[in-house]
Design a protein around this motif. Structure first.
Motif, PDB file in Angstrom:
ATOM      1  N   ILE A  10      50.187  52.235 -72.715  1.00 50.80           N
ATOM      2  CA  ILE A  10      48.895  51.527 -72.823  1.00 50.80           C
ATOM      3  C   ILE A  10      48.165  51.986 -74.079  1.00 50.80           C
ATOM      4  CG2 ILE A  10      46.817  50.804 -71.607  1.00 50.80           C
ATOM      5  CD1 ILE A  10      48.036  51.608 -69.041  1.00 50.80           C
ATOM      6  N   GLY A  11      48.801  51.801 -75.197  1.00 47.55           N
ATOM      7  CA  GLY A  11      48.131  52.111 -76.459  1.00 47.55           C
ATOM      8  C   GLY A  11      48.313  53.553 -76.859  1.00 47.55           C
ATOM      9  N   SER A  12      47.245  54.334 -76.737  1.00 46.03           N
ATOM     10  CA  SER A  12      47.244  55.692 -77.280  1.00 46.03           C
ATOM     11  C   SER A  12      47.303  56.777 -76.205  1.00 46.03           C
ATOM     12  CB  SER A  12      45.974  55.895 -78.123  1.00 46.03           C
ATOM     13  OG  SER A  12      44.813  55.706 -77.329  1.00 46.03           O
ATOM     14  N   TYR A  13      47.669  56.416 -74.982  1.00 48.51           N
ATOM     15  CA  TYR A  13      47.757  57.432 -73.928  1.00 48.51           C
ATOM     16  C   TYR A  13      49.120  58.111 -74.003  1.00 48.51           C
ATOM     17  CZ  TYR A  13      43.511  55.635 -71.760  1.00 48.51           C
ATOM     18  OH  TYR A  13      42.219  55.271 -71.510  1.00 48.51           O
ATOM     19  N   ARG A  14      49.114  59.397 -74.319  1.00 48.47           N
ATOM     20  CA  ARG A  14      50.348  60.165 -74.412  1.00 48.47           C
ATOM     21  C   ARG A  14      50.705  60.732 -73.049  1.00 48.47           C
ATOM     22  NH1 ARG A  14      50.459  65.262 -78.327  1.00 48.47           N
ATOM     23  NH2 ARG A  14      50.764  66.540 -76.473  1.00 48.47           N
ATOM     24  N   MET A  15      51.969  60.588 -72.658  1.00 45.24           N
ATOM     25  CA  MET A  15      52.398  61.037 -71.334  1.00 45.24           C
ATOM     26  C   MET A  15      52.185  62.541 -71.164  1.00 45.24           C
ATOM     27  SD  MET A  15      53.220  58.484 -69.533  1.00 45.24           S
ATOM     28  CE  MET A  15      54.058  59.268 -68.172  1.00 45.24           C
ATOM     29  N   GLU A  16      52.033  62.938 -69.911  1.00 48.57           N
ATOM     30  CA  GLU A  16      51.685  64.329 -69.601  1.00 48.57           C
ATOM     31  C   GLU A  16      52.874  65.256 -69.830  1.00 48.57           C
ATOM     32  OE1 GLU A  16      48.688  64.509 -66.003  1.00 48.57           O
ATOM     33  OE2 GLU A  16      50.388  63.236 -65.496  1.00 48.57           O
ATOM     34  N   GLU A  17      52.541  66.498 -70.147  1.00 48.86           N
ATOM     35  CA  GLU A  17      53.528  67.549 -70.274  1.00 48.86           C
ATOM     36  C   GLU A  17      53.329  68.558 -69.153  1.00 48.86           C
ATOM     37  OE1 GLU A  17      54.282  69.192 -74.250  1.00 48.86           O
ATOM     38  OE2 GLU A  17      52.685  67.869 -74.960  1.00 48.86           O
TER      39      GLU A  17
END
Length: 1021
Positions: A689-696
């Protein structure tokens, strides 16, 4: 209609024949001659409610109601006068008794107990219905007062003297609404009348009680006489205890009772020793002291009444058995004077009756009541003060029936089996606490000399950080991520197998003690919705072809419902995934927002804040969606129109389990298997969704976050959904009812003292079945077994919850809900299959949790393949890869690169990739593939070894205890001996030896009744 005398005669009597030819005589008073189109008002004797008879042409059907056929009205030719009345229309029958009139000289009312007005016949079942108040001149109350009688006389006299005055003008809409209400009320009463006539034809005795203390509510009290009880007990094949040996006409050794041995002599001695030691833990009820003795039971037969002790007929069939017998009669009785046949379920669904329930034995807190099973259950079971005691399973079964008894027996076995699991889980947790200071990887993370700079955890807002700041998380993760958790996972897999085997043996023992060994569930009655759909299909087919064979619903008829259910289930699962994804976006957003915050406190507790708030939001959503999914599952099951109640229940359980299981475990599965694996790497992250980076995941892994999610979800569901709701909702309903009644607690207590038993039970909540209770425990069993490798304290929390849950459910069944129908069952049904499936899936899930979520496999690979000295020194550095900060994508580099006080050129991140100076920079390294192979190999080995061990335990422990097999065989031999002795006695009676006639007579006469009575007489039944 024939009329005797002139127009001033005060009495007309109707002798109407019902549709089956019976001729009940009903006395009617003050009848008014009716003209065409006018109302025919009948004033009957005080207390008797007869439906107002109106022109059938004025009735209009609406919604789910159908017009009542003309056959329900007495035919004009059947109306005749029979006699006059005396003493101003006084009649000796001053109460509404249907086929159960109070005899002359009967004793007074039996207090407020569950009896008819004669004080002798016990109320076995109650149907409640709504008594409508009059809405127009056309409607009269069912119980007439003196004023109503005077008004009727005045109207009769005024009609004979003059023409009736024109009715007042009124709003047509209001008039139409009143007509519709009149129709619905009459329609319900006609159906009730037909249904009650059919009940009387089945032999039941009825008594009506309308509007005594509860306005607008009427009660139909049902009593089953002795002949009906005998007939239905024989139909239902109920096993009843046989007569004592000294009371039998033929001496048969060990006939009535015999000892139930628990095994060999050594096992018996151990059992007796344990029983003496645990004596304070046993409830003080009679059934708990009679476990070693069992009566010889035989299916009841009217032709073999001499086998049973019928000296006290009132107690031969207990209240549980009597109510279940009446319920079977109610299910077989139909209201047929409508377009389609209607059973009790349809009558309840169409508001003909409001509720149907058996009565509790008595009050639990009244000192005046005699001792009863309900009061004993309240004292020895439904109290928190006896939480440490065993449950009185025998008394629970005696009062509530086998199905509910099996549920609480299963819950007790499950809770007992949780004790060793909780102990081992606490030991594993304490082992982690004791070895946390010796854990080399966490010591390396916490060592300040290791100046390791980590890459940012989010774009722009996050900056570089020191690995030492994750010291607390690394030490906490060791509490749950240590070598002992692997042992605990294997132990819990074997524990699940032991639990299933132990329950099968316990269930078989209960089946033998409760005389259910030969019980086979017969085909249940068709549900009302199924019969209605079949009727619709039959009518439709009869229009096309008059000669129609037997009609039933096929898969083609149900195909639209099946497709709707399939797509709706998929949609609901997708909704759950969308909700979990929304919580993921929340965590990503709140993490970036806290990094940009100017408050030092917010920036210092980012990880804890994000984890805890995300878990709480998941918990709230799970609780809300559980209620939504339960309603959706019931709606989808109703669309499928199952044929029987058992089929309906099984389909509902499957749908509810799938939706609630997905709802509860989707966030946990995401944390265990997907978080941190769909991330990418610095300079090439995965965005949604654009600029949401997945969690680490944190450096110590996602196991700690998984543990937090499990802990909050499990505790929250148990405390809020299972316990708090069950405690607060009944109290809230009671408070609302008190507010509506405008009475304080003292006034309400005084009012309750004046109510009869059936009126008190009317205010209790309806019994909704065991599905919610089982579902709570099945979801809990999943949390205890599926992810136990990440949360070894789960069995302890489940044990503490179940100790409270048993007493909470007991208080609900004894105090707060109406008495359920005593249903027979020999097992827990589909729930056992769900439990067995979860125990099998738990092995696979724990194998993947250990190999992919924890660091157990990477540590083993490093220690035996890459460590120079065979220790864990250097493991942290081995798990970190290098990244050149010049390779950041444009616009993703930290806004504050000097956050640590110096310029960073190389940062580290957790992954197995080649360094930037390698020819294959940032590609997966060979260490990654070696660890992946080891992980997959561990899953295969762990799964097969543990399942093989579980199957071995299953094979080793027989399903049927050996002593129970011997006792069943012994019981069969005794029954054969009984019948052989009976045949021998018959031959002696038919052809007595002449030379020893006196001796035989002296031997048999004191014990024998006449031959026609002893062997073949069934007139009493």
């Amino acid at each position: 209609m024939e009329r005797r005398g002139d127009g001033n005669d005060p009495v007309e009597t109707v002798d109407s024949l019902d549709r089956r030819g019976s001729a009940p005589s009903v006395e009617l008073y003050h009848c008014k001659r009716s003209l065409p189109g006018e109302t025919f008002i009948v004033h009957n004797q005080p207390g008797i409610s007869l439906p107002e008879q109106e022109q059938s042409a004025t009735m209009r059907s609406k919604d789910n109601y159908v017009s009542v056929p003309v056959e329900t009205f007495p035919e004009p030719g059947l109306l005749e006068t029979t006699k006059d009345t005396q003493d101003d229309c006084y009649n000796q029958y001053d109460s509404i008794l249907l086929n159960s009139l109070k005899p002359d000289g009967a004793p007074p009312d039996h207090g407020l107990g569950p009896y008819f007005q004669d004080g002798k016949r016990r109320v076995d079942y109650v149907l409640s219905y709504q008594v409508q108040k009059p809405t127009s001149v056309r409607r009269k109350p069912s119980r007439f007062s003196d004023n109503a009688l005077v008004r009727g006389l005045r109207r009769s006299l005024s009609w004979t003297r003059s023409r009736p005055a024109p009715p007042p003008r009124q709003d047509p809409e209001l008039a139409a609404q009143e007509n519709r209400l009149d129709y619905h009320d009459d329609d319900r009463r006609f159906r009730r009348q037909d249904f009650e006539e059919n009940l009387m034809e089945m032999g039941l005795e009825l008594e009506r009680d309308e509007g005594n203390k509860i306005p607008g509510i009427g009660f139909l009290k049902i009593h089953a006489p002795w002949n009906v009880l005998c007939r239905e007990a024989e139909f239902m094949k109920l096993k009843m205890p046989t007569m004592k040996e000294e009371d039998l006409p033929y001496k048969i050794s060990k006939l009535q009772v015999y000892e139930v041995k628990q095994g060999s002599n050594l096992v018996e001695k151990v059992r007796l020793f344990i029983h003496k030691v645990t004596a304070p833990l046993h409830p003080k009820v009679d059934t708990s002291r009679q476990q070693s003795v069992k009566p010889l039971s035989h299916p009841f037969s009217r032709e073999k009444q001499h086998l049973f002790d019928l000296s006290d007929r009132e107690s031969f069939f207990d209240t549980k058995t009597r109510s279940s017998i009446v319920y079977e009669v109610l299910k077989r009785t139909w209201c047929s004077q409508v377009t389609y046949t209607m059973g009790l379920t349809s009558l309840l669904g169409n508001a003909v009756y409001m509720s149907a329930y058996p009565l509790h034995d008595g009050d639990i807190d009244s000192p005046t009541d005699e001792a009863n099973d309900r009061k004993l259950l309240h004292k020895e079971w439904a109290s928190y003060s006896v939480f440490y005691k065993y449950q009185p399973i025998g008394l629970i079964r005696k009062y509530f029936g086998e199905k509910i008894g099996l549920y609480f027996a299963w819950l007790g076995v499950y809770t007992q089996m949780l004790i060793p699991a909780a102990i081992v889980g606490v030991i594993v947790f304490l082992y982690g606490c004791a070895t946390v200071d010796d854990d080399i990887p966490s010591m390396e993370i916490c060592d300040p000399r290791n100046n390791i700079t980590m890459c940012p955890m989010c774009d722009r807002a996050c900056s570089y950080w020191k690995l030492g700041t994750a010291c607390g998380t690394a030490r906490a993760s060791h509490l749950f991520d240590n070598p002992a958790t692997v042992f605990f996972s294997i132990f819990m897999a074997l524990w699940a197998a032991m639990f299933m085997e132990h329950w099968k043996r316990r269930q078989m023992r209960l089946n033998y003690i409760w005389d259910l060994t030969g019980f086979e569930e017969e085909e249940d009655h068709h549900r009302a919705e199924y019969e209605f759909r079949v009727m619709q299909k039959r009518l439709k087919m009869e229009r096309l072809s008059p000669e129609t064979e037997k009609v039933k619903l096929t898969c083609t008829d149900r195909m639209p419902a099946y497709l709707t259910a399939l797509f709706m289930m998929i949609f609901m699962v997708c909704v759950t995934f969308a909700i979990v994804f929304g919580v993921i976006l929340y965590r990503i957003s709140i993490k970036a927002a806290l990094h940009m915050s100017s408050y030092p406190v917010a920036r210092s507790n980012i990880r804890a804040t994000v984890k805890t708030t995300g878990a709480i939001i998941n918990l709230i959503i799970i609780i809300i969606m559980d209620e939504v999914y339960g309603s959706v599952a019931r709606w989808l099951t109703t669309l499928e129109v199952p044929k029987t109640d058992k089929s309906f229940e099984e389909r509902l359980i499957v749908k509810t389990f799938i939706l609630k299981f997905v709802n509860a475990f989707t966030p946990i599965v995401y944390l265990a298997f997907f978080r941190g694996r769909l991330v990418g790497r610095p300079g090439n992250y995965l965005y949604v969704i654009g600029s949401y980076r997945m969690e680490e995941c944190a450096h110590a892994g996602c196991l700690m976050e998984l543990c937090i999610q499990l802990c909050i979800t499990m505790l929250g569901k148990q405390l809020i959904q299972n316990n708090l709701f069950e405690i607060c909702i009944p109290k809230l309903k009671k408070l609302i009812r008190r507010r509506k009644s405008e009475m304080d607690s003292q006034q309400e207590a005084e009012f309750n003292k004046t109510l009869q038993r059936h009126e008190k039970d009317h205010f209790l909540g309806p019994f909704v079945g065991l599905t919610p209770e089982y579902m709570e425990m099945i979801i809990q069993f999943g949390m205890v077994t599926l992810f136990v490798a990440s949360f070894p304290l789960a069995p302890l929390f489940a044990l503490l919850n179940n100790i409270i849950e048993i007493r909470l459910d007991a208080k609900k069944f004894v105090n707060e809900v109406r008495r359920p129908i005593a249903a027979r069952a020999k097992d827990i049904g589909i729930w056992y299959n769900l439990l067995r499936g979860l125990s099998k899936v738990a092995v696979i899930v724990n194998a993947f949790v250990i190999s992919f979520t924890s660091d157990f496999i990477p540590r083993l690979v490093y220690q035996y393949m890459y460590s120079s000295d065979g220790s864990m020194h250097g493991f942290v550095n081995h798990t970190l890869s290098y990244f050149n900060v010049t390779d950041f994508q444009p616009g993703t580099a930290p806004v504050e690169p000097m956050h640590l006080g110096y310029s960073v050129e190389i940062c580290r991140y957790k992954d197995y990739r080649e360094p930037p100076w390698s020819n294959e920079s940032y590609e997966l390294s060979k260490e990654f593939w070696a660890i992946l192979a080891a992980r997959l190999a561990f899953v295969i080995v762990f799964q097969n070894v543990v399942m093989l061990m579980s199957d071995f335990v299953d094979w080793l422990i027989p399903d049927i205890p050996k002593d129970i097999s011997l006792q069943i065989h012994k019981e069969k031999i005794l029954m054969v001996e009984l019948f052989m002795k009976e045949e021998q006695g018959k031959r002696l009676l038919q052809d007595p030896p002449p030379h020893n006639h006196t001796a035989n007579q002296s031997l048999t006469q004191p014990r024998l009744r006449p031959s026609s009575h002893t062997f073949t007489n069934s007139s009493n039944c």
